[in-house]
Enzyme design. Sequence first.
Site, PDB file in Angstrom:
ATOM      1  N   GLY A  44     -19.889  -2.810 -13.180  1.00 11.54           N
ATOM      2  CA  GLY A  44     -19.852  -3.614 -11.963  1.00 11.54           C
ATOM      3  C   GLY A  44     -21.039  -4.543 -11.854  1.00 11.54           C
ATOM      4  CB  SER A  69     -20.441  -6.773 -16.267  1.00  8.59           C
ATOM      5  OG  SER A  69     -20.493  -5.621 -17.055  1.00  8.59           O
ATOM      6  N   GLY A  70     -22.318  -9.409 -15.836  1.00 13.76           N
ATOM      7  CA  GLY A  70     -22.321 -10.805 -15.437  1.00 13.76           C
ATOM      8  C   GLY A  70     -23.468 -11.191 -14.533  1.00 13.76           C
ATOM      9  CG  ASP A 118     -20.614 -11.047 -22.648  1.00 16.70           C
ATOM     10  OD1 ASP A 118     -19.683 -11.657 -22.086  1.00 16.70           O
ATOM     11  OD2 ASP A 118     -20.923  -9.865 -22.361  1.00 16.70           O
ATOM     12  CG  HIS A 164     -17.939  -8.479 -20.455  1.00 19.14           C
ATOM     13  ND1 HIS A 164     -19.294  -8.720 -20.535  1.00 19.14           N
ATOM     14  CD2 HIS A 164     -17.785  -7.572 -19.453  1.00 19.14           C
ATOM     15  CE1 HIS A 164     -19.929  -7.989 -19.643  1.00 19.14           C
ATOM     16  NE2 HIS A 164     -19.037  -7.286 -18.955  1.00 19.14           N
TER      17      HIS A 164
END
Length: 268
Positions: free
Chosen positions: A212, A214-215, A119, A73
């Site tokens: 922020g 994320s990942g 994801d 995402h």
Amino acid sequence: MMKFVVLALFVAGAYGCGLPTFPPMVTRVVGGEDVRPHSWPWQISLQYNREGEWRHTCGGTLISEQWVLTAAHCISKGREYRVAMGKHNLIETEEGSVFMGTSNIIVHEKWNPLFIRNDIALIKLESPVTFSDTVMAACLPPAGFILPHDEPCYVTGWGRLYTGGPIADILQQALLPVVDHATCTKPDWWGSQVKETMVCAGGDGVVSGCNGDSGGPLNCKNTDGAWEVHGIVSFGSGLSCNFPKKPTVFTQVSSYIDWINSVSSCTS
């Protein structure tokens, strides 16, 4: 055996995976805190070009000299990305930091943004990075490994310091104990939204991942003392960054070891 095959594939050179030169100061402090500089040297900042200015958008994990693990995402078509490595403070010029463009970005072929499934994405750097005291890879867990309930893991990132707040300048870490699948899928927790390819951590209403982050990685220490990336920050409560019974949900890396190996070995 699988664990050692994976490590052999992803680790080379003088620096082993998951063993930082400057070990993190891990405590059971409630809430996020500034990290010890360069204590999570596999943490990267994924940045995109907006009218000539590079902006942080997501976190990610360096897993080899040329591959970065992040969330699907985090990737938008048409954007130009770069990877910032060896960073502590995003707004300062720092010795030992490396900025590198990408040669390929592979989003999981079954990524479903509507239901947030698969994801996960891999980023290939434009050239191999040289490992150093400030830049090195995290280890990967064995395929199929399931973290036990209440395992003390740490989320790291430059995400928002609180709901609606500013993005952090200095890399943050927070203790997020693992929540087992049976608990996380209870109706008053995440219910059926959480699948077996996901891992939950946190949910105490005090600390969690935020926009922020994320990942970025869920870092857990293995029995040999090395840090493994067990999760990729995927989603959390839309109501708040810290909401009771709504732990941060991560893509479970151990569910995708075969995919990671296949993509990294076959993609030019």
